[in-house]
Design an enzyme around this catalytic site. Structure first.
Site, PDB file in Angstrom:
ATOM      1  N   LYS A 193       0.855  -1.190   0.000  1.00 31.15           N
ATOM      2  CA  LYS A 193       0.000   0.000   0.000  1.00 31.15           C
ATOM      3  C   LYS A 193       0.891   1.240   0.000  1.00 31.15           C
ATOM      4  O   LYS A 193       1.450   1.627   1.022  1.00 31.15           O
ATOM      5  CB  LYS A 193      -0.933   0.035   1.219  1.00 31.15           C
ATOM      6  CG  LYS A 193      -2.080   1.013   0.968  1.00 31.15           C
ATOM      7  CD  LYS A 193      -2.595   1.712   2.189  1.00 31.15           C
ATOM      8  CE  LYS A 193      -1.796   2.843   2.694  1.00 31.15           C
ATOM      9  NZ  LYS A 193      -1.651   4.012   1.818  1.00 31.15           N
ATOM     10  N   GLY A 246       6.714   4.870   8.472  1.00 31.38           N
ATOM     11  CA  GLY A 246       5.877   6.069   8.521  1.00 31.38           C
ATOM     12  C   GLY A 246       5.924   6.671   9.912  1.00 31.38           C
ATOM     13  O   GLY A 246       6.896   6.491  10.650  1.00 31.38           O
ATOM     14  N   SER A 247       4.856   7.365  10.273  1.00 24.17           N
ATOM     15  CA  SER A 247       4.881   8.132  11.521  1.00 24.17           C
ATOM     16  C   SER A 247       4.647   7.242  12.743  1.00 24.17           C
ATOM     17  O   SER A 247       4.065   6.149  12.643  1.00 24.17           O
ATOM     18  CB  SER A 247       3.803   9.213  11.476  1.00 24.17           C
ATOM     19  OG  SER A 247       2.533   8.610  11.401  1.00 24.17           O
ATOM     20  N   THR A 248       5.054   7.744  13.878  1.00 24.19           N
ATOM     21  CA  THR A 248       4.897   7.019  15.139  1.00 24.19           C
ATOM     22  C   THR A 248       3.416   6.797  15.447  1.00 24.19           C
ATOM     23  O   THR A 248       3.010   5.713  15.879  1.00 24.19           O
ATOM     24  CB  THR A 248       5.573   7.824  16.274  1.00 24.19           C
ATOM     25  OG1 THR A 248       6.900   8.125  15.845  1.00 24.19           O
ATOM     26  CG2 THR A 248       5.619   7.046  17.571  1.00 24.19           C
ATOM     27  N   LEU A 249       2.618   7.821  15.171  1.00 25.83           N
ATOM     28  CA  LEU A 249       1.172   7.730  15.433  1.00 25.83           C
ATOM     29  C   LEU A 249       0.555   6.551  14.675  1.00 25.83           C
ATOM     30  O   LEU A 249      -0.181   5.733  15.251  1.00 25.83           O
ATOM     31  CB  LEU A 249       0.520   9.051  14.977  1.00 25.83           C
ATOM     32  CG  LEU A 249      -0.946   9.224  15.274  1.00 25.83           C
ATOM     33  CD1 LEU A 249      -1.150   9.423  16.775  1.00 25.83           C
ATOM     34  CD2 LEU A 249      -1.507  10.446  14.518  1.00 25.83           C
ATOM     35  N   GLY A 251       2.182   4.007  13.389  1.00 20.86           N
ATOM     36  CA  GLY A 251       2.808   2.779  13.871  1.00 20.86           C
ATOM     37  C   GLY A 251       2.053   2.194  15.062  1.00 20.86           C
ATOM     38  O   GLY A 251       1.837   0.983  15.156  1.00 20.86           O
ATOM     39  N   GLU A 400       9.305  16.042  15.838  1.00 27.41           N
ATOM     40  CA  GLU A 400       9.777  15.867  14.465  1.00 27.41           C
ATOM     41  C   GLU A 400       9.013  16.836  13.556  1.00 27.41           C
ATOM     42  O   GLU A 400       7.784  16.843  13.538  1.00 27.41           O
ATOM     43  CB  GLU A 400       9.527  14.427  14.009  1.00 27.41           C
ATOM     44  CG  GLU A 400      10.061  14.155  12.618  1.00 27.41           C
ATOM     45  CD  GLU A 400       9.727  12.747  12.127  1.00 27.41           C
ATOM     46  OE1 GLU A 400       8.574  12.314  12.324  1.00 27.41           O
ATOM     47  OE2 GLU A 400      10.606  12.102  11.546  1.00 27.41           O
TER      48      GLU A 400
HETATM   49  P1  NAD Z   1       2.086   8.295   7.878  1.00 30.76           P
HETATM   50  O1  NAD Z   1       2.220   7.453   9.080  1.00 30.76           O
HETATM   51  O2  NAD Z   1       1.060   9.342   7.872  1.00 30.76           O
HETATM   52  O3  NAD Z   1       1.784   7.388   6.599  1.00 30.76           O
HETATM   53  C1  NAD Z   1       2.605   6.297   6.251  1.00 30.76           C
HETATM   54  C2  NAD Z   1       1.766   5.256   5.572  1.00 30.76           C
HETATM   55  O4  NAD Z   1       0.835   4.764   6.523  1.00 30.76           O
HETATM   56  C3  NAD Z   1       0.955   5.780   4.388  1.00 30.76           C
HETATM   57  O5  NAD Z   1       0.930   4.808   3.369  1.00 30.76           O
HETATM   58  C4  NAD Z   1      -0.429   5.948   4.990  1.00 30.76           C
HETATM   59  O6  NAD Z   1      -1.464   5.857   4.046  1.00 30.76           O
HETATM   60  C5  NAD Z   1      -0.481   4.787   5.961  1.00 30.76           C
HETATM   61  N1  NAD Z   1      -1.466   4.934   7.030  1.00 30.76           N
HETATM   62  C6  NAD Z   1      -2.011   6.065   7.531  1.00 30.76           C
HETATM   63  N2  NAD Z   1      -2.923   5.774   8.486  1.00 30.76           N
HETATM   64  C7  NAD Z   1      -2.946   4.420   8.606  1.00 30.76           C
HETATM   65  C8  NAD Z   1      -3.660   3.510   9.434  1.00 30.76           C
HETATM   66  N3  NAD Z   1      -4.549   3.927  10.334  1.00 30.76           N
HETATM   67  N4  NAD Z   1      -3.395   2.199   9.311  1.00 30.76           N
HETATM   68  C9  NAD Z   1      -2.481   1.751   8.418  1.00 30.76           C
HETATM   69  N5  NAD Z   1      -1.797   2.558   7.587  1.00 30.76           N
HETATM   70  C10 NAD Z   1      -2.020   3.889   7.680  1.00 30.76           C
HETATM   71  O7  NAD Z   1       3.533   8.874   7.599  1.00 30.76           O
HETATM   72  P2  NAD Z   1       3.970   9.816   6.389  1.00 30.76           P
HETATM   73  O8  NAD Z   1       3.464  11.181   6.693  1.00 30.76           O
HETATM   74  O9  NAD Z   1       3.622   9.201   5.092  1.00 30.76           O
HETATM   75  O10 NAD Z   1       5.568   9.754   6.493  1.00 30.76           O
HETATM   76  C11 NAD Z   1       6.277  10.555   7.353  1.00 30.76           C
HETATM   77  C12 NAD Z   1       6.730   9.795   8.586  1.00 30.76           C
HETATM   78  O11 NAD Z   1       7.430   8.618   8.204  1.00 30.76           O
HETATM   79  C13 NAD Z   1       7.685  10.569   9.438  1.00 30.76           C
HETATM   80  O12 NAD Z   1       7.336  10.447  10.792  1.00 30.76           O
HETATM   81  C14 NAD Z   1       9.029   9.903   9.179  1.00 30.76           C
HETATM   82  O13 NAD Z   1       9.954  10.043  10.197  1.00 30.76           O
HETATM   83  C15 NAD Z   1       8.642   8.503   8.944  1.00 30.76           C
HETATM   84  N6  NAD Z   1       9.660   7.797   8.151  1.00 30.76           N
HETATM   85  C16 NAD Z   1      10.466   6.890   8.765  1.00 30.76           C
HETATM   86  C17 NAD Z   1      11.477   6.225   8.054  1.00 30.76           C
HETATM   87  C18 NAD Z   1      12.360   5.191   8.712  1.00 30.76           C
HETATM   88  O14 NAD Z   1      13.046   4.438   8.004  1.00 30.76           O
HETATM   89  N7  NAD Z   1      12.410   5.111  10.028  1.00 30.76           N
HETATM   90  C19 NAD Z   1      11.642   6.499   6.707  1.00 30.76           C
HETATM   91  C20 NAD Z   1      10.804   7.431   6.092  1.00 30.76           C
HETATM   92  C21 NAD Z   1       9.805   8.071   6.836  1.00 30.76           C
END
Ligand code: NAD
Length: 478
Positions: A193, A246-249, A251, A400
């Site tokens: 996804k 992605g984001s901590t929230l 996760g 962040e």
């Molecule tokens: P995000 O968490 O908003 O989205 C990431 C993914 O999760 C997207 O595909 C989104 O559609 C999906 N998502 C959103 N809500 C969801 C839910 N309830 N259930 C399942 N999936 C859901 O993050 P973002 O804004 O796309 O990316 C930025 C964040 O990612 C930052 O916090 C950054 O630090 C982190 N990041 C971490 C790394 C790493 O390797 N540690 C690398 C890149 C980005």
């Protein structure tokens, strides 16, 4: 709706065609029950460039069933490691062949400079695929001595099964490759996804999956909103593992959904607020060059961005002078312009979020020494902004930002530097600049972060480089 769009690239006087359906069983298909679409923007112009099918939770069911069937019949333990390796290498070759066009598409949808997308994001993705292709026929278990002549014990590594992979928008192609390569190598099947902000290159890569010759259902791609497709994948009873970046929230939500459904395995790569320490022995020009890169690369939209800098007070003023003039050299602009070092932020939401932090920094009394001014133009552009005289309780220091915004504070002693660096709820990355090799060893051991980098140049300074984490790995998928 499931067809192909031709996206104009005005800067190059050409068009790029992209399939806009859901990629399931090696075909681009419409949603089974929804007419929703995802509108894709060019963040440099704020224009809509394409609409793609938005997958529903029922579409996730269809994709998971396709992945399960492939796992049982045409992938998983049904193919040799050698064959998996051959197909992954073929995919890498096709990405290399199409690197320029993939980079242009990435720039259109994500904003980053074309040359960076091609040489770094795609270059790294090709290497990643080839690296894991090399492992596909070498993942073996162990034989274990047991205390009896008539018995032998052995372990065998087996693929987990169907993997849901959920990725962010900051490195869409990289994240795709980092997730699919190790999973494919060990024999897992995939429901990917991509981020709803940047689904186009994942769809273009799906065309190459077919051309490479992967059996239907091995890699499926379902663009969808996170709250719909991401949530459905995370809670799905027939998904064996979720690999998420992605984001901590988000996760936290994924871990909860996994726990409440089938206790599937979860790997999370989350955010950061990575500190950089500049000690008085550091080569200040080099430290400034690395620090500028640390906050300007990908316009600060990087999980390991060096967004907090602490400088020893004996060199504080000098370092800031050098850093400000170095950061000024980075041109933020349209990714199709060759002078551009950093593109726009990915979306209006991200733009507003970053400005919220800049406004908060000013309101909390930090001093702006560079940037901090809005442009009066189209596009989600934010120029690099540097705050000094920050304190640990400020929002810009604690949270962040994910944009080109840097906070700089000072320290007197090594102990104070380490305490400031470790005063965070994150722990993704950290860096230090010193030409004292024993200080590098000592401090890198004290920094509480998964990756610690000594960013001084070996030949110029005689110091060392230390690094300790692999973001991805085969172990996630067996
Ligand atoms: P995000 O968490 O908003 O989205 C990431 C993914 O999760 C997207 O595909 C989104 O559609 C999906 N998502 C959103 N809500 C969801 C839910 N309830 N259930 C399942 N999936 C859901 O993050 P973002 O804004 O796309 O990316 C930025 C964040 O990612 C930052 O916090 C950054 O630090 C982190 N990041 C971490 C790394 C790493 O390797 N540690 C690398 C890149 C980005």
């Amino acid at each position: 709706m499931a067809n192909t769009v031709k996206i104009p690239v005005p800067a190059l006087n050409k068009e790029i065609s992209v399939s806009t359906g859901l990629f399931i069983n090696n075909e681009f298909v419409p949603s089974v029950d929804s007419s929703e679409v995802i509108q894709c923007f060019n963040p440099a112009t704020e224009e809509i460039i394409a609409s793609v099918v938005a997958g529903s939770s029922k579409d996730i069911d269809v994709a998971v069933a396709a992945a399960r069937k492939a796992f049982k019949t045409s992938w998983g333990k049904n193919v040799t490691g050698w064959e998996r390796s051959r197909l992954i290498n073929k995919l890498a070759d096709l990405i290399e062949r199409d690197a320029q066009e993939l980079a242009e598409l990435e720039t259109l949808n994500n904003g980053k400079p074309v040359a960076i997308a091609r040489d770094f994001d795609i270059g790294d993705s090709i290497q990643c695929l080839r690296y894991y292709a090399g492992w596909a026929d070498k993942v073996t278990g162990q034989t274990i001595e047991v205390d009896n002549k008539s018995k032998m014990a052995f372990t065998r590594h087996e693929p987990i099964g169907v993997c849901g992979q959920i990725i962010p928008w900051n490195y869409p192609i990289n994240m795709w490759a980092w997730k699919v390569a190790p999973a494919l190598a060990v024999g897992c099947t995939i429901v990917m996804k991509p981020s709803e902000l940047t689904p186009l290159t994942a769809l273009k890569l799906s065309e190459l999956v077919v051309e490479a010759g992967f059996p239907p259902g091995v890699i499926n791609t379902v663009p969808s909103l996170g709250s719909v497709g991401g949530a459905a994948l995370s809670a799905h009873p027939d998904v064996d593992k979720i690999a998420f970046t992605g984001s901590t929230l988000t996760g936290r939500k994924i871990m909860e959904a996994a726990a409440k459904s089938n206790l599937k395995k979860v790997s999370l790569e989350l955010g950061g607020k990575s500190p950089q320490l500049i000690f008085e022995s550091a080569d200040l020009q080099q430290a400034a060059a690395w620090s500028a890169l640390g906050i300007c690369y990908n316009t600060g939209q990087d999980c390991t961005a060096g967004s907090r800098i602490y400088v020893q007070d004996t060199v504080y003023d000098k370092f800031i002078d050098v850093l400000v003039s170095t950061v000024k050299e980075t041109v933020i602009g349209n990714g199709f312009d060759q002078k551009t070092g950093g593109g726009p932020l990915v979306s209006k939401a991200q733009f507003d979020r970053v400005w919220g932090y800049i406004d908060a920094g000013k309101a909390e009394g930090a001093k702006v020494v560079l940037g901090g001014e809005r442009r009066n133009t189209k596009g989600f552009f934010v120029d690099p902004t540097i705050f000094t005289d920050v304190s640990s309780d400020m929002k810009i220091v604690k949270e962040e930002i994910f944009g080109p915004v840097l906070s700089i504070g000072r320290f007197k002693t090594e102990e104070e530097a380490v305490a400031l660096a470790n005063n965070t709820t994150y722990g993704l990355g950290a860096g230090l600049h010193s030409t004292d090799a024993s200080q590098c060893m000592r401090v890198s051991g004290l920094l509480e972060a998964g990756t610690v980098r000594d960013l001084s140049d070996v030949t110029a300074s005689g110091s060392i480089r230390i690094s300790s984490i692999l973001f991805i790995g085969l172990g996630q998928f067996i």
